[in-house]
Write an enzyme that holds these catalytic residues in place. Structure first.
Site, PDB file in Angstrom:
ATOM      1  CD  GLU A 156      -3.479  -6.485   3.981  1.00  0.00           C
ATOM      2  OE1 GLU A 156      -3.463  -7.135   2.871  1.00  0.00           O
ATOM      3  OE2 GLU A 156      -2.640  -5.433   4.020  1.00  0.00           O
ATOM      4  CD  GLU A 162      -2.698  -1.308   2.544  1.00  0.00           C
ATOM      5  OE1 GLU A 162      -2.287  -1.585   3.445  1.00  0.00           O
ATOM      6  OE2 GLU A 162      -4.179  -1.287   2.090  1.00  0.00           O
TER       7      GLU A 162
HETATM    8  N1  3HC Z   1       3.747  -7.323  11.896  1.00  0.00           N
HETATM    9  C1  3HC Z   1       4.433  -7.820  13.110  1.00  0.00           C
HETATM   10  N2  3HC Z   1       5.578  -8.686  12.999  1.00  0.00           N
HETATM   11  C2  3HC Z   1       5.987  -9.172  11.731  1.00  0.00           C
HETATM   12  C3  3HC Z   1       5.068  -8.972  10.730  1.00  0.00           C
HETATM   13  C4  3HC Z   1       4.195  -8.079  10.843  1.00  0.00           C
HETATM   14  N3  3HC Z   1       3.355  -7.772   9.806  1.00  0.00           N
HETATM   15  N4  3HC Z   1       5.648  -9.856   9.727  1.00  0.00           N
HETATM   16  C5  3HC Z   1       6.503 -10.584  10.314  1.00  0.00           C
HETATM   17  N5  3HC Z   1       6.719 -10.266  11.601  1.00  0.00           N
HETATM   18  C6  3HC Z   1       7.594 -10.845  12.687  1.00  0.00           C
HETATM   19  C7  3HC Z   1       7.042 -12.241  12.767  1.00  0.00           C
HETATM   20  O1  3HC Z   1       6.392 -12.476  13.811  1.00  0.00           O
HETATM   21  C8  3HC Z   1       8.638 -12.828  13.325  1.00  0.00           C
HETATM   22  O2  3HC Z   1       9.011 -12.506  14.556  1.00  0.00           O
HETATM   23  P1  3HC Z   1       9.854 -13.266  15.453  1.00  0.00           P
HETATM   24  O3  3HC Z   1      11.079 -13.587  14.736  1.00  0.00           O
HETATM   25  O4  3HC Z   1       9.834 -12.644  16.651  1.00  0.00           O
HETATM   26  O5  3HC Z   1       9.163 -14.758  15.514  1.00  0.00           O
HETATM   27  C9  3HC Z   1       9.634 -12.246  12.394  1.00  0.00           C
HETATM   28  O6  3HC Z   1       8.923 -10.897  11.864  1.00  0.00           O
HETATM   29  C10 3HC Z   1      10.041 -12.936  11.087  1.00  0.00           C
HETATM   30  O7  3HC Z   1       8.899 -13.354  10.515  1.00  0.00           O
HETATM   31  P2  3HC Z   1       8.983 -14.944   9.914  1.00  0.00           P
HETATM   32  O8  3HC Z   1       9.394 -15.725  10.782  1.00  0.00           O
HETATM   33  O9  3HC Z   1       7.420 -15.176   9.183  1.00  0.00           O
HETATM   34  O10 3HC Z   1       9.779 -14.950   8.639  1.00  0.00           O
HETATM   35  P3  3HC Z   1       9.867 -15.410   7.170  1.00  0.00           P
HETATM   36  O11 3HC Z   1      11.027 -15.008   6.403  1.00  0.00           O
HETATM   37  O12 3HC Z   1       9.422 -16.821   7.202  1.00  0.00           O
HETATM   38  O13 3HC Z   1       8.626 -14.736   6.599  1.00  0.00           O
HETATM   39  C11 3HC Z   1       7.316 -12.817   5.897  1.00  0.00           C
HETATM   40  C12 3HC Z   1       8.605 -13.461   6.419  1.00  0.00           C
HETATM   41  C13 3HC Z   1       6.642 -13.452   4.573  1.00  0.00           C
HETATM   42  C14 3HC Z   1       7.365 -11.434   5.808  1.00  0.00           C
HETATM   43  C15 3HC Z   1       6.180 -13.381   6.936  1.00  0.00           C
HETATM   44  O14 3HC Z   1       6.580 -13.004   8.357  1.00  0.00           O
HETATM   45  C16 3HC Z   1       4.677 -12.778   6.865  1.00  0.00           C
HETATM   46  O15 3HC Z   1       3.883 -13.422   5.841  1.00  0.00           O
HETATM   47  N6  3HC Z   1       4.377 -11.761   7.546  1.00  0.00           N
HETATM   48  C17 3HC Z   1       2.913 -11.089   7.534  1.00  0.00           C
HETATM   49  C18 3HC Z   1       2.746 -10.338   6.457  1.00  0.00           C
HETATM   50  C19 3HC Z   1       1.567  -9.704   6.375  1.00  0.00           C
HETATM   51  O16 3HC Z   1       0.352 -10.309   6.731  1.00  0.00           O
HETATM   52  N7  3HC Z   1       1.382  -8.526   6.098  1.00  0.00           N
HETATM   53  C20 3HC Z   1       0.155  -7.578   6.219  1.00  0.00           C
HETATM   54  C21 3HC Z   1       0.202  -7.141   7.615  1.00  0.00           C
HETATM   55  S1  3HC Z   1      -1.479  -6.626   7.887  1.00  0.00           S
HETATM   56  C22 3HC Z   1      -1.442  -4.978   7.174  1.00  0.00           C
HETATM   57  O17 3HC Z   1      -0.505  -4.624   6.472  1.00  0.00           O
HETATM   58  C23 3HC Z   1      -2.592  -3.986   7.271  1.00  0.00           C
HETATM   59  C24 3HC Z   1      -2.745  -2.890   6.432  1.00  0.00           C
HETATM   60  O18 3HC Z   1      -3.376  -3.491   5.134  1.00  0.00           O
HETATM   61  C25 3HC Z   1      -3.558  -1.685   7.144  1.00  0.00           C
END
Ligand code: 3HC
Ligand code: NAI
Length: 703
Positions: free
Chosen positions: A126, A106
């Site tokens: 999301e 975004e």
């Molecule tokens: N917020 C907070 N923490 C996050 C995060 C996020 N969006 N994404 C990842 N983290 C944290 C994880 O909890 C983890 O923390 P830890 O080491 O303490 O356990 C660390 O980052 C590493 O994450 P992964 O173990 O999952 O690492 P990978 O390399 O396997 O994957 C990733 C990386 C693909 C970025 C995966 O973490 C992921 O899919 N994250 C979520 C992405 C997501 O859902 N984004 C949308 C969020 S909602 C949003 O943006 C709302 C908006 O529209 C208003």
């Protein structure tokens, strides 16, 4: 305190760097940093362009999920910042790499131009958190790729690669250079050709190819396919609003987002996001523990489980040898694997070359000496203690020093098997779920003497093969099957009392369970279930109660093994389960034999309570005995392994939502009304004490 966002100069270009490890999530600090950086950029007219880039492994992976529960959470500051970025009068470029997800995409869409590394993944995931993109993703994406594709991407949450994004116009240029260098080169070229700002919000969504009833149909489809996920419906409505003037769509998105953010469904799914990540962490084990290399794998037994297990490794590019006792069993096992891959190819999920490449990684042998060079060997022979002990002793002798020896047993004592190898420190349980190449869960069973690095290696390997790994201590059935046992116990008592399998399954499927207990065991195999009960009886584990799991034993005796024989709890019309009067007759006969009173009016609420409350109670015992490290691990086991609905967050999360006093009260009620001679309704001391203190199970932490 240092801001995670900094602004520096490169000639005429202002470089805005986001540095919030590990994934540059948009924490309140990042948002505040963005505001300050934009203020500074606006105040300095000598800058000709603004370039945003992310430090470390990614641009921005999204909003900070942990901040969604803050009492004062609002998307307003970030959304306002995006509006300011887009409105800037000088070109704004985003240099993308890594995983540009959610709020990260975004942010990129609010910029005027986007350059990306070819390996970048872009998406709006999301929906997997039960929300929708709340920072104008539902409004800007359709303006670039059209409403139909935007809805597909947002509703599925799937990511696309940079090349596809380039074709769609989501990215303007691909560059192999480091993100910052790529961004600078791109921005300099923009300035050289005098390009200015370009604002997506000023575009209209193309509607020419959109069917007049497109959104109506999409809404009906969302309600039918995802009845338990309000996000599915709100996403359609938000994308539909992108056809309105931008400000109106923005207001609609904000309202629809907020509805979801505060919904119990989204809270449950956010809980699972963090539970999944926490499950991979082993208390007391440093993150930098030296792992044992796993470059080759051996699997003993090419039956139902062995074949599926081997596929996981072939899929990950790890050479794997399958060892069997006869050529016929080996040929059958490898034949099923090939047929599975070819079925995937027929559906377009694999190419013929990929099928052949994976098959080439799989080798069969009738000689266990073929396991001597493997770094990891998993035994998946019949579930029989004597046989497994023999097999483990042999593996202890054959496997090279340092090799990990794993057992896929569902119920047997891993410590006994570990001792049988003569090298218990090398032994661990790897409990895959059927079909092993499909199910996400892997229970990793930590024996009393399992070496810490063996545990850590297997947890890391689970990630490599795409599994959600949860550690369990040694006990009958580990976390999942131990809890499933009390669930099945009550399903069978209910059947004997007069409920049909369809009524029993229907009651929990109405809550969102992928499959009720009767359909589940019919699919897994009544024979598999019955043998486990019988073996457990032989080991002295069963209560002194002849009516205990009497139905499964009877079905087994009658050769009704479930789906595979066309009848089990249900009769099968192809793969479709239909109620079978024979089951009702068997259940009634068993009830008469065991003096169980019959009723024809068992309400769904009683079925739900009797299936799920003992299961939750067993979960509490698993916690107090230290079998699971933490409450969230139990939730992960049930969601990833047993089709427990994600929108309820798993049994522990659901128990807390219901309230522990309510659950304790109903357990006591059934103890009173049904009698409790075998302790079926005895409440776990942990559950009782938390209920009395008004606490939640998920707050519990091991001492
Ligand atoms: N917020 C907070 N923490 C996050 C995060 C996020 N969006 N994404 C990842 N983290 C944290 C994880 O909890 C983890 O923390 P830890 O080491 O303490 O356990 C660390 O980052 C590493 O994450 P992964 O173990 O999952 O690492 P990978 O390399 O396997 O994957 C990733 C990386 C693909 C970025 C995966 O973490 C992921 O899919 N994250 C979520 C992405 C997501 O859902 N984004 C949308 C969020 S909602 C949003 O943006 C709302 C908006 O529209 C208003
Ligand atoms: P299966 O009967 O399909 O396969 C067992 C295979 O082991 C057979 O092909 C047999 O020929 C082979 N075998 C027997 N002795 C052997 C030996 N000494 N050396 C090499 N191969 C030998 O059984 P299934 O269902 O695959 O179960 C295997 C293990 O997986 C059991 O421990 C079971 O409890 C466990 N498991 C089973 C699940 C299921 O749903 N079927 C789920 C999770 C675990």
């Amino acid at each position: 305190m240092n801001s995670p966002v900094t602004l520096s100069r490169h000639g005429d270009i202002a470089l805005l760097r986001i540095d919030n490890p590990p994934v540059n999530a948009l924490s309140p600090g990042v948002v505040a940093g963005l505001v300050a950086a934009i203020d500074a950029f606006e105040a300095d007219a000598s800058y000709k362009a603004l370039l945003l880039h992310g430090e470390g492994r990614t641009f921005v992976a999204g909003g900070d999920i942990s901040s969604f529960d803050l009492p004062d959470f609002t998307t307003q500051p970030f959304n306002g910042t995006l509006a300011r970025i887009e409105a800037l009068g000088r070109p704004v470029v985003a240099a993308l790499h890594g995983t540009v997800l959610g709020g990260g995409l975004e942010l990129a869409l609010a910029c005027h131009w986007r350059v990306a590394h070819p390996k970048t993944q872009l998406g709006l995931p999301e929906v997997k958190l039960g929300i929708l993109p709340g920072s104008l993703g539902t409004q800007r994406l359709p303006r670039v790729v059209g409403a139909e594709l935007a809805l597909d991407l947002i509703a599925s949450g799937r990511s696309i690669g940079a090349a596809e994004a380039r074709e769609l116009g989501l990215v303007d240029e691909l560059s192999d250079a480091a993100p910052l260098q790529a961004g600078i080169a791109f921005t300099e070229a923009l300035l050289a050709r005098g390009a200015g700002p370009r604002r997506i919000s000023e575009r209209m969504v193309a509607t020419e190819s959109l069917a007049p009833d497109f959104f109506e149909r999409a809404l009906a489809d969302a309600a039918r396919r995802k009845p338990f996920h309000p996000s599915a419906r709100n996403i359609v409505r938000a994308v539909q609003a992108s056809l309105l003037p931008f400000a109106e769509g923005e207001a609609a998105e904000a309202r629809l987002f907020e509805e979801l953010r505060v919904s119990p469904e989204s809270k449950a799914m956010r809980h699972l996001f963090f539970a999944e990540r926490l499950a991979s962490k082993i208390p007391g084990l440093p993150r930098d523990t030296t792992l044992r290399p796993v470059r080759s794998v051996g699997v003993l037994g090419a039956g139902t489980m062995g074949g599926g297990i081997a596929m996981n490794f072939a899929n990950a590019g790890i050479p794997t040898v399958l060892v069997e006792t006869s050529q016929a069993a080996l040929d059958r096992g490898l034949g099923i694997i090939r047929a599975n891959y070819e079925a995937s190819a027929a559906k377009g999920r694999l190419t013929t070359e990929q099928v052949e490449a994976r098959m080439a990684l799989l080798r069969g042998s009738l000689d266990d000496a073929a396991l001597a060079d493997c770094d990891l060997v998993i035994e998946a022979v019949f579930e029989n203690m004597d046989l497994k002990k023999q097999v483990c002793a042999r593996l202890g002798a054959v496997c090279k020093p340092g090799a990990i020896i794993a057992t896929n047993t569902s119920t047997l004592d891993v410590d006994v098997l570990a001792e049988a190898t003569g090298r218990p420190a090398d032994v661990v349980g790897m409990h895959f779920f059927s079909p092993a190449n499909v199910m996400r869960l892997l229970e990793v069973v930590r024996g009393a003497k399992t070496a810490p690095e063996v545990l850590a290696t297997v947890m890391q390997l689970a990630r490599t093969i795409g599994k959600v790994a949860v550690v369990s201590g040694v006990c009958y059935g580990f976390i999942g099957n131990r809890m499933a046992e009390v669930y099945m116990r009550e399903a069978e008592f209910l059947m004997m009392e007069g409920a049909s399998p369809a009524q029993i399954d229907g009651a929990v499927e109405a809550l969102g369970m992928a499959m009720g207990p009767c359909r589940m065991l019919d699919m897994a195999g009544i024979d598999v279930g019955a043998k486990t009960v019988i073996e457990y009886g032989k080991a002295g584990g069963l209560p002194p109660d002849d009516s205990y799991r009497a139905v499964v034993r009877k079905m087994f005796e009658l050769g009704r093994f479930g789906q595979k024989t066309g009848a089990g709890y249900y009769r099968y019309d192809g793969r479709k389960p239909v109620d079978d009067p024979e089951t009702a007759r068997i259940a009634a006969e068993l009830a008469a034999q065991h003096g169980i009173a019959r009723r024809d009016d068992i309400p769904p609420q009683e079925i739900v309570e009797r299936l799920l409350y003992p299961l939750i109670n067993e979960g509490a015992r698993i916690l107090e005995e230290g079998i699971a490290y933490r409450p969230g691990d139990i939730d992960m086991v049930w969601v990833a392994g047993y089709g427990f609905p994600d929108h309820r967050g798993g049994p522990v999360h659901m128990a807390d939502a219901i309230g522990l006093p309510q659950i304790a009260g109903r357990l006591a009620h059934y103890a009173n009304t049904r009698g409790n001679p075998h302790g079926y309704w005895s409440i776990s001391p942990l559950l009782a004490s938390l209920a009395a203190q008004g606490k939640r199970l998920s707050d519990w932490q091991a001492a």
